[in-house]
Design a protein around this motif. Sequence first.
Motif, PDB file in Angstrom:
ATOM      1  N   SER A   1      61.604  60.724   3.008  1.00 16.98           N
ATOM      2  CA  SER A   1      61.682  62.066   3.577  1.00 16.98           C
ATOM      3  C   SER A   1      61.133  62.026   4.994  1.00 16.98           C
ATOM      4  O   SER A   1      60.619  61.005   5.453  1.00 16.98           O
ATOM      5  N   ARG A   2      61.234  63.133   5.669  1.00 16.87           N
ATOM      6  CA  ARG A   2      60.794  63.193   7.068  1.00 16.87           C
ATOM      7  C   ARG A   2      59.275  63.067   7.149  1.00 16.87           C
ATOM      8  O   ARG A   2      58.536  63.717   6.415  1.00 16.87           O
ATOM      9  N   LEU A   3      58.830  62.237   8.067  1.00 14.83           N
ATOM     10  CA  LEU A   3      57.407  62.031   8.315  1.00 14.83           C
ATOM     11  C   LEU A   3      56.933  63.104   9.288  1.00 14.83           C
ATOM     12  O   LEU A   3      57.497  63.260  10.367  1.00 14.83           O
ATOM     13  N   GLY A   4      55.879  63.817   8.917  1.00 10.72           N
ATOM     14  CA  GLY A   4      55.460  64.945   9.731  1.00 10.72           C
ATOM     15  C   GLY A   4      54.330  64.680  10.692  1.00 10.72           C
ATOM     16  O   GLY A   4      54.118  65.447  11.632  1.00 10.72           O
ATOM     17  N   THR A   5      53.588  63.584  10.494  1.00 15.04           N
ATOM     18  CA  THR A   5      52.399  63.320  11.298  1.00 15.04           C
ATOM     19  C   THR A   5      52.406  61.884  11.782  1.00 15.04           C
ATOM     20  O   THR A   5      52.607  60.957  10.983  1.00 15.04           O
ATOM     21  N   ARG A   6      52.179  61.675  13.073  1.00 16.04           N
ATOM     22  CA  ARG A   6      52.109  60.312  13.608  1.00 16.04           C
ATOM     23  C   ARG A   6      50.971  59.553  12.931  1.00 16.04           C
ATOM     24  O   ARG A   6      49.859  60.053  12.809  1.00 16.04           O
ATOM     25  N   GLY A   7      51.284  58.347  12.507  1.00 11.52           N
ATOM     26  CA  GLY A   7      50.281  57.509  11.873  1.00 11.52           C
ATOM     27  C   GLY A   7      50.128  57.731  10.388  1.00 11.52           C
ATOM     28  O   GLY A   7      49.406  56.979   9.726  1.00 11.52           O
ATOM     29  N   ALA A   8      50.767  58.756   9.839  1.00 13.80           N
ATOM     30  CA  ALA A   8      50.689  58.980   8.396  1.00 13.80           C
ATOM     31  C   ALA A   8      51.426  57.862   7.662  1.00 13.80           C
ATOM     32  O   ALA A   8      52.404  57.308   8.173  1.00 13.80           O
ATOM     33  N   PRO A   9      50.973  57.492   6.469  1.00 13.00           N
ATOM     34  CA  PRO A   9      51.670  56.436   5.714  1.00 13.00           C
ATOM     35  C   PRO A   9      53.108  56.845   5.410  1.00 13.00           C
ATOM     36  O   PRO A   9      53.389  58.001   5.116  1.00 13.00           O
ATOM     37  N   PHE A  10      53.997  55.874   5.506  1.00 10.40           N
ATOM     38  CA  PHE A  10      55.423  56.102   5.276  1.00 10.40           C
ATOM     39  C   PHE A  10      55.877  55.094   4.239  1.00 10.40           C
ATOM     40  O   PHE A  10      55.684  53.886   4.412  1.00 10.40           O
ATOM     41  N   MET A  11      56.455  55.563   3.147  1.00  8.64           N
ATOM     42  CA  MET A  11      56.855  54.667   2.065  1.00  8.64           C
ATOM     43  C   MET A  11      58.266  54.966   1.580  1.00  8.64           C
ATOM     44  O   MET A  11      58.473  55.813   0.711  1.00  8.64           O
ATOM     45  N   PRO A  12      59.275  54.296   2.128  1.00  6.40           N
ATOM     46  CA  PRO A  12      60.611  54.365   1.528  1.00  6.40           C
ATOM     47  C   PRO A  12      60.562  53.709   0.142  1.00  6.40           C
ATOM     48  O   PRO A  12      59.791  52.776  -0.089  1.00  6.40           O
ATOM     49  N   MET A  13      61.395  54.186  -0.760  1.00  2.00           N
ATOM     50  CA  MET A  13      61.400  53.655  -2.116  1.00  2.00           C
ATOM     51  C   MET A  13      62.814  53.360  -2.582  1.00  2.00           C
ATOM     52  O   MET A  13      63.724  54.149  -2.348  1.00  2.00           O
TER      53      MET A  13
END
Length: 434
Positions: free
Chosen positions: A289-301
């Motif tokens: 899904s869309r990442l809303g905050t710079r530096g927040a963890p991002f995990m495609p699955m």
Amino acid sequence: MPARAGTASDIDVVVVGAGVAGLSAAGALRGRGLSVQVLEAGARMGGRARTECPAVLGGVAFDHGAQWLHSVDSNPLVPLAERAQEVVRADRRFEDRLQIVGGPDAAVVYRTAEAAWHEAVTHKLVGPDLSLADAAESVAHDPWTLTIEAWEGAIIAAADADLLSLRDWAANALQGDNCVAPGGLGAMLVRLLGGPAGVVSLNEAVSKVALGRDGVTIRSTRGDMRAGAAIVTVSTGVLRAGHISFAPGLPADTVDALDGLPMGLLTKVAIPACGDDRLGFAADAELFSRLGTRGAPFMPMMMWPDGHGCSVGFIGGRAAWALADTPREAAAFMRDELVRLLGSASRRVFSAGASLVTGWGADPLFLGAYAYARPGYADARAALGQPVWDGRLVFAGEACALEGRAGTVAGAYESGLAAAALVAEGFLRRGKSV
């Protein structure tokens, strides 16, 4: 086993590391008639190409590291596998698997933003080397830019976009379709490249490589070995940590190249499902899904990879390093992401406490997944692959890979072949027939 401490040795080349680069180098050197010994600190061959069939996933093949043969039309490992009658098959195109959570139009909006982002960063290639994040400044306002940066940086390159060289990223952007090995890519590569018995010595860590009058001396846990030359294929993380010393010290250009090629980290988290509910997703569906905050963890699955009853999440860059020593927290983060993306139904489907978390960052034999180039170091890969000590020492591996293959097993394979050719040229220059 070759002669040890203080005795003459008839070994032409010692290869340090039995990953894909080390095994391909050893095979090429043997093909030129040179004698070779591969010294591997670990208990297995394959390096960061490792297949396991863990009970927690029902015994199905799981690749901890390298999983795809990229750019199938030009990948040298594809025809090599086919000649050996190994089973490889085309993977579904990413575009066909992608399902972005966030409404029926989310994928269309993402694709539009992605095209604008690529145009923006490509435009910056005409100037000085920037970070990938700085190159996207003109589209920084787009709500999807952070997501695209996280995908291209933390996931694909294993390092956040603000740390990545734009030029190196562009040179190594993946192109074309991919292949997979249904029984595990790591296992297949060991079968293809492992060579005859006795060539690889396992559980033998090298701590020093020293130049002598007529060659090199390699110090390992079992003593000293003399050889005409050495090819070192360990990760830049191991080299930067000083786990292998060199006497005399490495040339300034080599040290500078190593400084520009730190290890990134990509961690995989696999969680098995309970029962047969597949939550409405086809095999290999790729979710984020869309990442809303710079530096927040991002995990495609990836849901139900290859039709198996599990989900595999990918987390890279700083977020992966923050979880490198805490696999339970990594698994808990993925469970939370499943709930966030799929709702409470995922708690029932993924209710079992079991999980598998890869550990490349904490493993002292690797200290990361693969190397990335810092801004201003787009030429570091080529520099690291240059021979030193009059050709007595050559570095190889995915960090040295060129031709757009950095960070891939094909790149490691070709780098091993290139290192073998450089060492053989050195022998010819010094008057040895090969």
